[in-house]
Design a protein around this motif. Structure first.
Motif, PDB file in Angstrom:
ATOM      1  N   MET A  59       0.849  -1.205   0.000  1.00 35.89           N
ATOM      2  CA  MET A  59       0.000   0.000   0.000  1.00 35.89           C
ATOM      3  C   MET A  59       0.887   1.259   0.000  1.00 35.89           C
ATOM      4  O   MET A  59       1.861   1.348   0.741  1.00 35.89           O
ATOM      5  N   VAL A  60       0.546   2.189  -0.869  1.00 35.96           N
ATOM      6  CA  VAL A  60       1.327   3.417  -0.969  1.00 35.96           C
ATOM      7  C   VAL A  60       1.002   4.334   0.201  1.00 35.96           C
ATOM      8  O   VAL A  60      -0.166   4.619   0.486  1.00 35.96           O
ATOM      9  N   ARG A  61       2.022   4.759   0.886  1.00 36.90           N
ATOM     10  CA  ARG A  61       1.815   5.620   2.043  1.00 36.90           C
ATOM     11  C   ARG A  61       1.544   7.055   1.610  1.00 36.90           C
ATOM     12  O   ARG A  61       2.025   7.522   0.579  1.00 36.90           O
ATOM     13  N   ALA A  62       0.792   7.764   2.451  1.00 40.50           N
ATOM     14  CA  ALA A  62       0.425   9.145   2.140  1.00 40.50           C
ATOM     15  C   ALA A  62       1.650  10.042   2.062  1.00 40.50           C
ATOM     16  O   ALA A  62       1.723  10.936   1.217  1.00 40.50           O
ATOM     17  N   ASP A  63       2.656   9.784   2.928  1.00 38.37           N
ATOM     18  CA  ASP A  63       3.841  10.638   2.908  1.00 38.37           C
ATOM     19  C   ASP A  63       4.663  10.409   1.639  1.00 38.37           C
ATOM     20  O   ASP A  63       5.321  11.325   1.139  1.00 38.37           O
ATOM     21  N   SER A  64       4.598   9.184   1.070  1.00 42.84           N
ATOM     22  CA  SER A  64       5.296   8.909  -0.191  1.00 42.84           C
ATOM     23  C   SER A  64       4.637   9.661  -1.341  1.00 42.84           C
ATOM     24  O   SER A  64       5.319  10.211  -2.216  1.00 42.84           O
TER      25      SER A  64
ATOM     26  N   ALA B 181       2.874  12.406  -1.028  1.00 39.01           N
ATOM     27  CA  ALA B 181       3.155  13.827  -0.820  1.00 39.01           C
ATOM     28  C   ALA B 181       4.558  14.181  -1.297  1.00 39.01           C
ATOM     29  O   ALA B 181       4.771  15.228  -1.927  1.00 39.01           O
ATOM     30  N   ARG B 182       5.530  13.307  -1.029  1.00 34.67           N
ATOM     31  CA  ARG B 182       6.904  13.568  -1.466  1.00 34.67           C
ATOM     32  C   ARG B 182       6.997  13.548  -2.994  1.00 34.67           C
ATOM     33  O   ARG B 182       7.681  14.381  -3.585  1.00 34.67           O
ATOM     34  N   TYR B 183       6.290  12.606  -3.603  1.00 30.78           N
ATOM     35  CA  TYR B 183       6.305  12.524  -5.073  1.00 30.78           C
ATOM     36  C   TYR B 183       5.704  13.789  -5.689  1.00 30.78           C
ATOM     37  O   TYR B 183       6.267  14.365  -6.628  1.00 30.78           O
TER      38      TYR B 183
ATOM     39  N   THR C 297       8.070  16.640  -5.385  1.00 31.30           N
ATOM     40  CA  THR C 297       9.152  16.516  -6.358  1.00 31.30           C
ATOM     41  C   THR C 297       8.707  17.011  -7.727  1.00 31.30           C
ATOM     42  O   THR C 297       9.419  17.757  -8.405  1.00 31.30           O
ATOM     43  N   VAL C 298       7.508  16.613  -8.134  1.00 33.41           N
ATOM     44  CA  VAL C 298       6.963  17.057  -9.422  1.00 33.41           C
ATOM     45  C   VAL C 298       6.833  18.574  -9.448  1.00 33.41           C
ATOM     46  O   VAL C 298       7.206  19.234 -10.419  1.00 33.41           O
ATOM     47  N   PHE C 299       6.321  19.134  -8.351  1.00 32.01           N
ATOM     48  CA  PHE C 299       6.171  20.588  -8.274  1.00 32.01           C
ATOM     49  C   PHE C 299       7.518  21.300  -8.361  1.00 32.01           C
ATOM     50  O   PHE C 299       7.640  22.340  -9.014  1.00 32.01           O
ATOM     51  N   LEU C 300       8.542  20.740  -7.727  1.00 30.90           N
ATOM     52  CA  LEU C 300       9.857  21.386  -7.705  1.00 30.90           C
ATOM     53  C   LEU C 300      10.472  21.499  -9.097  1.00 30.90           C
ATOM     54  O   LEU C 300      11.305  22.382  -9.336  1.00 30.90           O
ATOM     55  N   PHE C 301      10.079  20.633 -10.022  1.00 32.45           N
ATOM     56  CA  PHE C 301      10.572  20.749 -11.392  1.00 32.45           C
ATOM     57  C   PHE C 301      10.140  22.078 -12.014  1.00 32.45           C
ATOM     58  O   PHE C 301      10.825  22.615 -12.888  1.00 32.45           O
ATOM     59  N   THR C 302       9.020  22.605 -11.580  1.00 39.07           N
ATOM     60  CA  THR C 302       8.474  23.821 -12.189  1.00 39.07           C
ATOM     61  C   THR C 302       8.488  25.023 -11.253  1.00 39.07           C
ATOM     62  O   THR C 302       8.049  26.107 -11.649  1.00 39.07           O
TER      63      THR C 302
END
Length: 286
Positions: free
Chosen positions: A1-6, A8-10, A13-18
């Protein structure tokens, strides 16, 4: 199961590209789209930044996987040098974004799909084919890429399968021309890094002439755009004076810190220019 903090981090990371382009690109182009679009439902206004941001993400990932070592020196907070994502994973994401942007654009119609296709091809030219390594090549490619963002933003907030009208086409053409001839305002602060990587921008090729071009070009463009969009005399004077102020700063102050400040003033000048088609729509449009 994918954790909520993972998750959020992903997403972070996507936002930081822009992140660095929010102020310089996303906000001005969104305002431009809202100013130029002839008729739209305000409830659909969010479609413009959505379309623009997805395409910015495509471009920025493609750009940031080209030379991670440069970013480690000059922009260590970006996702790759910060260790948030590997180059290979970012490269996979870069190519996934092409069909994602094309499918998103198809939803808005034929012209939006065409804008997205041209944007994807020029992104390859700019990054994978190193079109950014030459001064005028970089300026022209970046200006056309910006024009694609503007077209897509305008179409995204209009009715389905809408088209750009003559006023919108003129506004985009002028915006691309202004950007192509003044874009190097953003390159002065990066001259040291550009010289180390061999990127040939106008400030590295012609340092004095490039600065002088800002002092002359910004007030001239301010006056020309004011005349084209029929700005009143007081507003025209204010825009010309501000353009002269910004252009003169580039000549008088040439430290890295001063160039960063001048670039911020330039971004505001460019943003003000993006409002002028909206001024014409409001007072003279039918």
């Amino acid at each position: 199961m994918v954790r909520a903090d993972s998750i959020a981090r992903y997403l972070e990371t996507v936002f930081l590209f822009t992140q660095n382009d929010i102020r310089t690109t996303l906000i001005p182009v969104t305002i431009f789209a809202l100013s130029v679009a002839p008729n739209y439902d305000p409830a659909h206004a969010w479609h413009a930044p959505l379309w623009i941001w997805f395409h910015l993400l495509q471009f920025n990932i493609a750009n940031q996987i080209q030379d991670p070592e440069e970013d480690r020196k000059n922009k260590p907070s970006r996702p790759i040098p910060a260790g948030r994502i590997s180059v290979d994973s970012a490269a996979d994401m870069r190519w996934v974004m092409v069909p994602v942007c094309l499918m998103l654009s198809l939803w808005y119609g034929t012209q939006a799909l065409l804008a997205s296709t041209v944007f994807a091809l020029l992104t390859i030219w700019y990054n994978e084919l190193h079109g950014d390594k030459m001064g005028w090549s970089k300026n022209v490619l970046t200006a056309i890429l910006g024009g694609c963002l503007e077209v897509g933003g305008i179409l995204a907030i209009g009715p389905h399968n809408s088209c750009i009208d003559n006023v919108g086409a003129l506004a985009v053409a002028l915006s691309m021309t202004v950007f192509a001839t003044t874009l190097h305002a953003q390159d002065f602060k990066d001259q040291e890094g550009d010289r180390l990587t061999g990127r040939r921008t106008l400030p590295t090729l012609f340092p004095k002439a490039a600065r002088f071009s800002m002092m002359v070009g910004l007030p001239l463009w301010s006056f020309g755009l004011s005349c084209i969009w029929k700005l009143d005399a007081l507003s025209t004077t204010a825009l010309v004076v501000y353009g002269a102020f910004v252009g003169t700063r580039f000549v008088m102050y040439d430290t890295v810190h001063a160039d960063k400040q001048s670039c911020k003033f330039y971004s505001l000048w460019y943003l003000l220019g993006h409002l002028l088609p909206g001024y014409w729509r409001f007072f003279y449009g039918v």
